[in-house]
Design an enzyme around this catalytic site. Sequence first.
Site, mmCIF file in Angstrom:
data_model
loop_
_atom_site.group_PDB
_atom_site.id
_atom_site.type_symbol
_atom_site.label_atom_id
_atom_site.label_comp_id
_atom_site.label_asym_id
_atom_site.label_seq_id
_atom_site.Cartn_x
_atom_site.Cartn_y
_atom_site.Cartn_z
ATOM 1 N N CYS A 59 98.781 17.371 -32.656
ATOM 2 C CA CYS A 59 98.479 16.353 -31.636
ATOM 3 C C CYS A 59 98.997 16.725 -30.253
ATOM 4 C CB CYS A 59 99.041 15.002 -32.037
ATOM 5 S SG CYS A 59 98.533 14.486 -33.668
ATOM 6 N N ASN A 94 93.756 7.436 -33.738
ATOM 7 C CA ASN A 94 94.474 8.650 -33.352
ATOM 8 C C ASN A 94 93.527 9.841 -33.506
ATOM 9 O OD1 ASN A 94 96.065 10.922 -33.195
ATOM 10 N ND2 ASN A 94 97.682 10.153 -34.528
ATOM 11 N N HIS A 153 100.145 10.171 -25.950
ATOM 12 C CA HIS A 153 99.296 10.452 -27.111
ATOM 13 C C HIS A 153 99.053 9.135 -27.844
ATOM 14 C CE1 HIS A 153 97.749 11.797 -30.832
ATOM 15 N NE2 HIS A 153 98.890 11.781 -31.505
#
Length: 310
Positions: free
Chosen positions: A112, A265, A235
Amino acid sequence: MNAGIIGIGRCLPDDKLTNFDLEKRMDTSDEWIRTMTGIQERRIAKDEQDTSDMAFNAAQKAIEDAGIDPSEIGMILVATVTPDQPFPSMACMLQEKLGARNAASMDVSAACAGFMYGVVTGKQFIDSDVYKYVLVVGVEKLSKITNWEDRNTAVLFGDGAGAAVLGKVSEGRGILSFELGSDGSGGKHLYQDEHLVMNGREVFKFAVRQMGETAINVLEKAGLTKEDVDFLIPHQANIRIMEASRMRLELPVEKMSKTIHKYGNTSAASIPISLVEDVEEGRIKDDDLIVMVGFGGGLTWGGIAMRWGK
Ligand code: UT7
């Protein structure tokens, strides 16, 4: 002149998977997912839309936005943990699809935090005048490694892509500072076996601590303070983690990017997808000081402070 972002684009699959759809497939509830993560729905790519297709779509838009020709790109970096296949790399596939005949190409594996790693890597080649333009893409098709029997992870993730063209920008604008880091001892908390496996609690604790710390560190490195921040792009992993970062910077809600409710996500794609929406919808304007900060499997983390604009 500094390296900065001169063009952006994103790609989101059309199909939405809502919390209510998930309620029918597993022992979960819209209420649990919304309260615990902030997610309401996510996008899921069809079988025929693979990672490289989303990357291509987002990259084309970013190149058009930058107003350059693909042949002018010196390097292509694709951040992903869900490539079409282990090799050739997504970056090489993209090089061919785009006709970027002068580009060196490689993928970046930092989960990520991958887009942060890609932008910081690309910046080095621009600052040193090795390449004029670097294309960085964050893209994931997480639905293909999701264990749809595991409610601990299946409700969290989505598919999508975001892209940025890096180049030199006007004096005072561009990337002012960055921080990258890793801690392999935490690798056991988030990894891919056949499917994605996660110890949510451990990742959560790490993320809350690291996101805030990295945001503060990049500001310090740029000689700035939290009062200077106009906009934060964390994020998009969990609204509670994002809120913790926002509070660490003492920012009002409207100064934090939020796309998690719509897209879940999307790992390496979450920061660039959010960036595109914030710029398009007017939340980020020229000369705004923005802080982007991400974390992920590895464990990895990365942050950037930048003054927006070409
Ligand atoms: O990009 C980086 C990737 N990962 C992350 O950022 C994830 C970071 N972690 C998190 O976001 C959170 O840990 C989660 C949202 C995944 C979970 O929240 P939590 O506060 O850590 O909850 P938990 O895992 O301790 O679970 C609490 C309860 C458990 O039930 P019991 O044992 O208390 O009865 C779980 O079984 O919630 C249950 N649970 C669910 N219930 C309904 C776990 N998943 C679900 C679900 N629906 N989908």
